[in-house]
Design a protein around this motif. Structure first.
Motif, PDB file in Angstrom:
ATOM      1  N   PHE A 212     -14.447   2.253  -8.852  1.00  0.00           N
ATOM      2  CA  PHE A 212     -14.863   3.655  -9.588  1.00  0.00           C
ATOM      3  C   PHE A 212     -13.802   4.260 -11.026  1.00  0.00           C
ATOM      4  CE2 PHE A 212     -13.333   7.526 -10.079  1.00  0.00           C
ATOM      5  CZ  PHE A 212     -14.124   8.626 -10.778  1.00  0.00           C
ATOM      6  N   GLY A 215     -14.920   1.125 -13.559  1.00  0.00           N
ATOM      7  CA  GLY A 215     -16.523   1.401 -13.761  1.00  0.00           C
ATOM      8  C   GLY A 215     -16.066   2.214 -15.404  1.00  0.00           C
ATOM      9  N   VAL A 216     -14.864   3.097 -15.345  1.00  0.00           N
ATOM     10  CA  VAL A 216     -15.317   4.050 -16.520  1.00  0.00           C
ATOM     11  C   VAL A 216     -14.000   4.239 -17.118  1.00  0.00           C
ATOM     12  CG1 VAL A 216     -16.147   6.199 -14.646  1.00  0.00           C
ATOM     13  CG2 VAL A 216     -13.824   5.879 -15.462  1.00  0.00           C
ATOM     14  N   PRO A 217     -14.407   5.011 -18.574  1.00  0.00           N
ATOM     15  CA  PRO A 217     -13.431   4.623 -19.946  1.00  0.00           C
ATOM     16  C   PRO A 217     -12.018   5.782 -19.055  1.00  0.00           C
ATOM     17  CG  PRO A 217     -15.618   6.062 -20.395  1.00  0.00           C
ATOM     18  CD  PRO A 217     -16.137   5.590 -18.717  1.00  0.00           C
ATOM     19  N   ILE A 219     -11.227   7.295 -21.249  1.00  0.00           N
ATOM     20  CA  ILE A 219     -10.919   8.769 -22.009  1.00  0.00           C
ATOM     21  C   ILE A 219     -11.823   9.877 -21.039  1.00  0.00           C
ATOM     22  CG2 ILE A 219     -13.297   8.332 -23.071  1.00  0.00           C
ATOM     23  CD1 ILE A 219      -9.881  10.505 -24.522  1.00  0.00           C
ATOM     24  N   ALA A 220     -12.813   9.323 -19.759  1.00  0.00           N
ATOM     25  CA  ALA A 220     -13.677  10.185 -19.712  1.00  0.00           C
ATOM     26  C   ALA A 220     -12.206  10.508 -18.036  1.00  0.00           C
ATOM     27  CB  ALA A 220     -14.194   9.893 -18.866  1.00  0.00           C
ATOM     28  N   PHE A 223     -10.162  13.167 -19.793  1.00  0.00           N
ATOM     29  CA  PHE A 223     -10.556  14.326 -19.729  1.00  0.00           C
ATOM     30  C   PHE A 223     -10.141  15.466 -18.097  1.00  0.00           C
ATOM     31  CE2 PHE A 223     -13.596  13.332 -23.278  1.00  0.00           C
ATOM     32  CZ  PHE A 223     -12.852  14.748 -24.425  1.00  0.00           C
ATOM     33  N   VAL A 224     -10.248  14.445 -17.078  1.00  0.00           N
ATOM     34  CA  VAL A 224     -10.818  14.876 -16.122  1.00  0.00           C
ATOM     35  C   VAL A 224      -9.795  15.121 -15.208  1.00  0.00           C
ATOM     36  CG1 VAL A 224     -10.764  14.409 -13.454  1.00  0.00           C
ATOM     37  CG2 VAL A 224     -12.085  13.117 -14.937  1.00  0.00           C
ATOM     38  N   THR A 227      -9.687  18.592 -18.223  1.00  0.00           N
ATOM     39  CA  THR A 227      -9.957  20.340 -17.327  1.00  0.00           C
ATOM     40  C   THR A 227     -10.492  20.285 -16.424  1.00  0.00           C
ATOM     41  OG1 THR A 227     -12.486  18.572 -17.122  1.00  0.00           O
ATOM     42  CG2 THR A 227     -11.867  19.564 -19.755  1.00  0.00           C
ATOM     43  N   MET A 228     -11.068  19.212 -15.139  1.00  0.00           N
ATOM     44  CA  MET A 228     -10.651  19.145 -14.087  1.00  0.00           C
ATOM     45  C   MET A 228     -10.018  19.644 -12.698  1.00  0.00           C
ATOM     46  SD  MET A 228     -14.100  17.274 -12.899  1.00  0.00           S
ATOM     47  CE  MET A 228     -14.731  15.922 -11.534  1.00  0.00           C
TER      48      MET A 228
ATOM     49  N   ASN B 331     -15.692  -3.667 -21.722  1.00  0.00           N
ATOM     50  CA  ASN B 331     -14.963  -2.915 -22.176  1.00  0.00           C
ATOM     51  C   ASN B 331     -15.726  -2.048 -23.091  1.00  0.00           C
ATOM     52  OD1 ASN B 331     -12.856  -3.224 -19.987  1.00  0.00           O
ATOM     53  ND2 ASN B 331     -12.470  -5.309 -21.343  1.00  0.00           N
ATOM     54  N   LYS B 334     -17.193   0.700 -22.689  1.00  0.00           N
ATOM     55  CA  LYS B 334     -16.506   2.107 -22.419  1.00  0.00           C
ATOM     56  C   LYS B 334     -15.240   2.597 -23.397  1.00  0.00           C
ATOM     57  CE  LYS B 334     -14.845  -0.491 -19.001  1.00  0.00           C
ATOM     58  NZ  LYS B 334     -13.469  -0.637 -17.711  1.00  0.00           N
ATOM     59  N   SER B 337     -16.716   5.650 -25.520  1.00  0.00           N
ATOM     60  CA  SER B 337     -16.346   6.742 -25.260  1.00  0.00           C
ATOM     61  C   SER B 337     -15.193   7.190 -26.485  1.00  0.00           C
ATOM     62  CB  SER B 337     -16.150   6.993 -24.736  1.00  0.00           C
ATOM     63  OG  SER B 337     -14.801   5.986 -23.634  1.00  0.00           O
ATOM     64  N   VAL B 348     -20.243  10.895 -24.540  1.00  0.00           N
ATOM     65  CA  VAL B 348     -18.677  11.796 -23.542  1.00  0.00           C
ATOM     66  C   VAL B 348     -18.222  13.200 -24.834  1.00  0.00           C
ATOM     67  CG1 VAL B 348     -16.323  12.019 -23.560  1.00  0.00           C
ATOM     68  CG2 VAL B 348     -17.358   9.932 -23.372  1.00  0.00           C
ATOM     69  N   MET B 366     -18.597  16.610 -16.064  1.00  0.00           N
ATOM     70  CA  MET B 366     -17.735  15.681 -15.812  1.00  0.00           C
ATOM     71  C   MET B 366     -18.211  14.739 -15.303  1.00  0.00           C
ATOM     72  SD  MET B 366     -15.048  15.250 -18.192  1.00  0.00           S
ATOM     73  CE  MET B 366     -15.376  13.690 -18.087  1.00  0.00           C
ATOM     74  N   LEU B 367     -18.842  14.810 -14.236  1.00  0.00           N
ATOM     75  CA  LEU B 367     -19.819  14.116 -12.639  1.00  0.00           C
ATOM     76  C   LEU B 367     -21.347  13.373 -13.424  1.00  0.00           C
ATOM     77  CD1 LEU B 367     -19.418  16.817  -9.909  1.00  0.00           C
ATOM     78  CD2 LEU B 367     -18.258  14.455 -10.343  1.00  0.00           C
ATOM     79  N   VAL B 369     -20.999  12.737 -16.715  1.00  0.00           N
ATOM     80  CA  VAL B 369     -19.962  11.451 -17.987  1.00  0.00           C
ATOM     81  C   VAL B 369     -20.070  10.399 -16.814  1.00  0.00           C
ATOM     82  CG1 VAL B 369     -19.112  11.414 -19.327  1.00  0.00           C
ATOM     83  CG2 VAL B 369     -19.906  12.533 -19.009  1.00  0.00           C
ATOM     84  N   LEU B 370     -18.896  11.097 -16.247  1.00  0.00           N
ATOM     85  CA  LEU B 370     -18.332  10.091 -14.891  1.00  0.00           C
ATOM     86  C   LEU B 370     -19.865   8.877 -14.696  1.00  0.00           C
ATOM     87  CD1 LEU B 370     -15.438  11.617 -12.897  1.00  0.00           C
ATOM     88  CD2 LEU B 370     -15.898   9.461 -14.756  1.00  0.00           C
ATOM     89  N   TYR B 373     -21.719   6.102 -16.693  1.00  0.00           N
ATOM     90  CA  TYR B 373     -20.455   4.817 -17.081  1.00  0.00           C
ATOM     91  C   TYR B 373     -20.869   4.321 -15.614  1.00  0.00           C
ATOM     92  CZ  TYR B 373     -19.125   6.101 -21.071  1.00  0.00           C
ATOM     93  OH  TYR B 373     -19.597   6.168 -22.779  1.00  0.00           O
ATOM     94  N   LEU B 374     -20.910   4.501 -14.639  1.00  0.00           N
ATOM     95  CA  LEU B 374     -20.286   4.209 -13.559  1.00  0.00           C
ATOM     96  C   LEU B 374     -21.244   2.936 -13.138  1.00  0.00           C
ATOM     97  CD1 LEU B 374     -18.771   6.257 -10.791  1.00  0.00           C
ATOM     98  CD2 LEU B 374     -18.048   4.587 -11.571  1.00  0.00           C
ATOM     99  N   SER B 377     -21.725  -0.149 -15.624  1.00  0.00           N
ATOM    100  CA  SER B 377     -20.810  -0.866 -14.607  1.00  0.00           C
ATOM    101  C   SER B 377     -21.576  -1.585 -13.138  1.00  0.00           C
ATOM    102  CB  SER B 377     -19.610   0.004 -14.466  1.00  0.00           C
ATOM    103  OG  SER B 377     -18.854   0.671 -15.031  1.00  0.00           O
TER     104      SER B 377
END
Ligand SMILES: Nc1ncnc2c1ncn2[C@@H]1O[C@H](COP(=O)(O)OP(=O)(O)O)[C@@H](O)[C@H]1O
Ligand SMILES: [Mg+2]
Lengths: 379, 396, 264
Positions: A212, A215-217, A219-220, A223-224, A227-228, B331, B334, B337, B348, B366-367, B369-370, B373-374, B377
């Motif tokens: 997980f 798999g994500v940047p 920056i995301a 943000f989480v 904000t989250m 990379n 990602k 972003s 983003v 956010m979900l 966006v995540l 990207y998932l 990947s």
């Protein structure tokens, strides 16, 4: 058949070492081999010379020869040049140096930052340099350092408290970088062991976490964090943004470290763990004494690369509004008195990062060479 | 050993002493802790949302987004479109810069990698210095630097740098002629496709001829000639059915032609050369990893250097190069972003930026966006797993 | 048919060379690695069908000498003529010579991504431009000669060291070379595999191949060599027919070297 200039015959076993023919040695021989060995290489060399000639003098002129080091505003700075904008205006950087170093940390408390930095140097030396006398005792200090530095920087317990949103500049980079680096290594190792463990539940959890995060940047994730994350906490509680960022950066780096270490673990021959088993060592003892040291040795380049990546990624916090050097630089560029000096600002920050990261990569090369002695015999 | 025999201890101690039961206990405990944490988080989320009167739903996706997106080359987007469309624009923009970046980074990276292997000392050193400097500076800084150079040091459109009267560079971006396809260009395209098919057929035929008679054609050049020749002939025969839409200065900016806005330009260039530096090292290391003995053996058999590269070195080097190369591609994707720092509207910046601000749906956006990207990947790792399995050497 | 006893027990010497035609002629050859003088004034004529064993302490320049013969290393002074073609920077000449000279390396250097058969046919297909079927036929012939036809479809990583070295010999033989160079072909092998490789080499010798072999297998030297050359510090110190060489070494350094390797 001895041609002209052939050496006099020697009795077998008495031939002296002669110097190589002139055309293969000295400047000429060197140039012949390394610059002009083929027509294509001649062209390449000429292109290279042309490139250097057209890039280096103007750059040196801009950055050094014609640059201005004292001025109060951009207008004044450019006014001092023969042609406006023809050279760098380092006066801008000079005037804001303390901002770039400390951010908005209260001026009268900055000695605390300086002191933490000195303490940091003392904490790093015994980690990096293994021939220090009494190295074992230093480790207590190294373990205590994060708390000491945290107290010094944040305050409380007798020191005036400083809000973390006043942190900024290179100091912030170092805080995030050093924290991330020191905590991501143990967490990453634990994740790698979990991922290679024989317990399916542990393994799956670690795989999910690692994949997980990777798999994500980043920056995301930041943000989480900004904000989250507060939704996840019990109502009424919230904690410091810097703290949240530190946690995210650390988790992010540890997922990458985990993959590097897993590669190292796979590089350790199976026989090693089996041998440890047959000696009656428990799982943890076997890992700590036999498998991990070898795995980490293999993983050094990857680990240091991850650290370098983490260190560079600390700049991303500017996107969630924190003032790392790049954030300070951007804010400074928005200042109407100085606007338009983007190149100076970015070059200055680039040099700072280059020095740190290049230093790290050189250190890793040195470590690799030092530890490589044991494998030499296999070749 | 002098320890108490296992069967004499208590039940718990006995279970703990047995390796298998201990493993089961540890796993059940872990699972319990994880689920407890998860439940706690979900409960907190529910309470927190209720406290500020929000609810968790993706309904906002069908509501009008009410903001402009300056760069949407594929979808005709206006501020009246939904958040869902905005997200789609963002995803496409992410993919666009990723694909362009991967292409440019590959070309540049392979070139620099080969130059790093060159025996030319000067070129080798120049590339080395560039690589080391670029790699050790954050990519965000590169993006801001290139953006800063484009926006602040390039001249405004009125004084744009003129590249031969057809393309212009200014602080509003790069403007180039865009092709306009006229009647008959469809036929040219069809001829091109047919030529490609013909070239592929020729390649297969040449391979068979080599197997049967040993004759070797220079397949690459002949294929290039077939494709280039046929397309050129068709193009000229149909009276060159192609014209160019030239950018022209109208008011404060250029109109027409192909416009690469500063945000896209900066992001694309910076991501490309930054990633290219890593690719160069991967290429160099991959080729160096093929032991020199392989090349010597090939030479000793009488193979020429180019055949040695084609038949011996590259097949081995590619196995080493491709996995880290693909991870660099990931990379780059990602890192795209970071677009948000200069206002390029990627996923983003759209759904995770403006949509989030406007709707206050932190969790949902956010979900998304995540999730996006998932998916990228996972697709790439699936490819990598397949690739790694298919190239493994057979060993004893 | 050669057997192990042929290679182990000394023989009165190999049959004399039946031609006087010179196939390799090295005159006044010098080579430097940077400032380091590796080969000093090498003079060596090899007759067609002649079998030469080169020995000497490690680092004395044996590998460098035979690598110069097919231009894997470049010499800086003097001349090397192979089959009437002089080795210069001329790429055409280098290509001609390389396809006349086969080479077997200490570390096998088989191509790991190709099967045994593909290893053998690679050069036939791409250098000799042969149809695949014919190339495979030739390759199978040589694989039979080195006694591993049944491994043809395997990859090098699936074979033992001895088998790999035999494939490497077959791969070189496929190009039908006039001269074979061997650079310590058995020193990376376990003792039980050395014999299978030496057997193949003895057989090759009996077929009349011109061979230059760097090796410390003295049994092999006595059994098949016409001449043994001793090198030290980049020089040819002494050369003689095997029985003379081993029984009456003339030079002090040769005596020292022989006493060292025979004491094992
Ligand atoms: N490519 C090279 N560059 C520099 N020195 C080399 C190189 N190859 C070999 N040498 C040196 O040349 C000497 C002779 O090497 P070599 O011919 O391999 O010896 P031998 O095969 O007799 O053991 C050694 O001292 C070795 O270190
Ligand atoms: Mg040698």
């Amino acid at each position: 058949m001895t041609g002209p200039g052939a050496p006099a015959p020697y009795a077998p076993g008495t031939h002296p070492d002669l110097p190589p023919p002139v055309r293969t040695t000295g400047v000429v021989g060197w140039a012949r081999q390394n610059l002009f060995s083929s027509p294509f290489n001649v062209v390449l060399t000429l292109l290279g010379v042309w490139f250097l000639a057209s890039v280096i003098p103007p750059m040196a002129e801009w950055a050094l020869v014609k640059s201005i080091w004292t001025a109060e505003s951009r207008a004044e700075c450019w006014g001092k040049m023969a042609v406006p904008e023809e050279a760098a205006c380092w006066a801008f950087i000079k005037g804001r140096l303390s901002l770039f170093v400390y951010g908005f940390y209260p001026v009268e408390e900055r000695w605390r930052v300086d002191l933490s930095f000195v303490l940091l140097v003392f904490a790093i030396v015994p980690v990096l340099y293994d021939r220090l006398p009494g190295r074992r005792h230093w480790f207590w200090y190294v373990a205590a350092f994060p708390f000491l530095a945290g107290w010094l920087l944040v305050g409380g317990f007798g020191l005036a408290p400083v809000e973390t949103d006043q942190f900024g500049g290179f100091m912030l980079t170092l805080i995030i970088g050093v924290t991330g680096i020191s905590f991501s290594l143990p967490i990453g190792i634990a994740l790698a062991l979990g991922r290679t463990s024989s317990m399916p539940v542990l393994r799956i959890l670690c795989v999910l976490f690692i994949e997980f995060i990777r798999g994500v940047p980043l920056i995301a994730l930041l943000f989480v964090a900004s904000t989250m994350l507060n939704y996840f906490l019990p109502p009424g509680t919230s904690f410091d943004l810097l703290m949240r960022v530190l946690i995210m950066v650390t988790l992010f780096a540890s997922a990458y470290i985990a993959e590097v270490v897993r590669g190292g673990l796979q590089g350790v021959p199976k026989g090693q763990a089996e041998a440890a088993d047959s000696l009656g060592l428990s799982y943890w003892k076997a890992q700590r004494l036999i498998v991990l040291p070898q795995a980490l040795k293999i993983s050094i380049p990857g680990i240091v690369n991850t650290f370098i990546g983490l260190y560079k990624d600390t700049t991303l916090v500017l996107i969630i509004g924190m003032l790392d050097p790049l954030g300070i630089g951007r804010a400074s560029l928005a200042d109407a008195v100085w606007a338009g000096l983007a190149r100076e600002v970015y070059l200055f920050i680039a040099v700072f990062f280059f020095v740190c990261c290049f230093g790290m990569s050189r250190y890793s090369l040195y470590l690799e060479r030092k530890l490589d002695t044991g494998r030499e015999s296999e070749k | 050993m002098a320890a108490v025999p296992i069967e004499d201890r208590g039940l718990l101690a006995r279970l703990w002493g047995n390796q298998e039961t201990r493993s089961v206990i540890v796993q059940i405990a872990t699972m319990a802790i994880v689920f407890a944490l998860l439940a706690l988080v979900l409960r907190n989320v529910a309470i927190n949302l209720e406290a500020i009167g929000k609810e968790f739903s993706f309904d906002f996706l069908t509501a009008p987004a009410a903001y402009d997106i300056t760069f949407s080359p594929f979808i005709d987007y206006t501020s009246r479109d939904t958040h869902f469309t905005a997200a789609a624009v963002g995803i496409l923009n992410t993919l666009l810069v990723a694909v362009c970046g991967i292409a440019a980074a590959s070309v540049l990276g392979v070139t620099m990698g080969i130059l790093r292997l060159s025996r030319n000392w000067l070129v080798n050193r120049i590339v080395y210095v560039f690589l080391e400097f670029t790699r050790n500076v954050p990519v965000l800084l590169h993006i801001l630097l290139v953006h800063g150079i484009v926006v602040t040091t390039l001249p405004p459109p009125r004084r744009a740098i003129d590249l031969g009267g057809t393309a212009f560079v200014s602080n509003r971006g790069f403007f180039a002629p865009s092709p306009v396809f006229e009647e008959g260009s469809g036929i040219v395209a069809a001829v091109f496709v047919i030529a490609v098919v013909a070239a592929l057929a020729f390649r297969r035929w040449a391979k068979r001829v080599q197997v049967e008679t040993g004759k070797i054609y220079s397949v690459f050049w002949i294929c290039t000639a077939i494709i280039g020749g046929a397309t050129a002939v068709a193009f000229l025969a149909l009276g060159a059915p192609l014209s160019w839409d030239l950018p022209a200065l109208k008011g404060f900016n250029f109109q027409g032609g192909l416009a690469l806005r500063p945000e896209f330009l900066a992001l694309w260039l910076a991501l490309s050369y930054y990633t290219a530096c890593f690719i160069a090292e991967i290429v160099r290391a991959g080729i160096l990893a093929v032991s020199h003995g392989q090349t010597e053996a090939a030479y000793a058999l009488g193979l020429r250097p180019n055949r040695n590269l084609q038949l011996v070195v590259l097949p081995q080097a590619l196995r080493i190069i491709v996995p880290p190369l693909v991870s660099q591609y990931l990379n780059l994707t990602k890192n795209s972003s970071l677009a948000i720092a200069i206002g390029y509207m990627d996923i983003v910046a759209t759904i995770g930026g403006i949509s989030l601000m406007q709707t206050g749906k932190e969790m949902e956006t956010m979900l998304i966006v995540l999730g996006v990207y998932l998916v990228f990947s996972l697709l790439i790792s699936a490819f990598m797993n397949w690739f790694n399995r298919s190239i493994r050497y057979k060993e004893r | 048919m050669a057997t192990a006893s042929d290679t182990a027990g000394p023989r009165s010497g190999a049959p004399a060379v039946n031609t006087s035609e010179t196939i390799i002629s090295i005159e006044g050859m010098h080579k430097w690695f940077g400032q380091f003088h590796v080969l000093k004034d090498i003079n060596l004529d090899v007759k067609r069908g002649e079998r030469i064993v080169i020995c000497g302490p490690s680092g004395s320049g044996k590998s460098t000498l035979i690598r110069c013969i097919n231009r894997l290393e470049e010499h800086q002074q003097g001349s090397i003529v192979v089959e009437g073609t002089e080795l210069t920077g001329n790429l055409k000449n280098i290509e001609i010579i390389r396809s006349e000279v086969g080479m077997v390396f200490q570390s096998f250097n088989l191509f790991p991504h190709l099967t045994v058969l593909e290893n053998c046919t690679l050069a036939l297909v791409w250098v000799r431009k042969m149809p695949r079927a014919k190339a495979q036929e030739i390759a199978m012939g040589y694989l039979e000669r080195v006694r591993i036809p049944e491994q043809a479809e395997k990859y090098p990583g699936q074979l033992s060291g001895g088998q790999q070295q035999r494939v490497a010999i077959a791969r070189s033989l496929c190009m039908n070379p006039r001269i074979m160079l061997f650079d310590e072909p058995t020193s990376a092998l376990d003792p039980e595999m050395i014999k299978e490789v030496l057997d193949v080499m003895v057989e090759l010798a009996e077929s009349g191949m011109t061979m230059l072999v760097v090796t410390h297998e003295m049994g092999f030297a006595t059994a098949v060599a016409h001449r043994v050359i001793f090198m030290d510090a980049g020089e040819i110190i002494e050369q003689n027919e095997p029985s003379e060489f081993f029984n009456h070494p003339r030079h002090e350094r040769t005596k020292l070297f022989l006493s060292q390797i025979l004491s094992h």
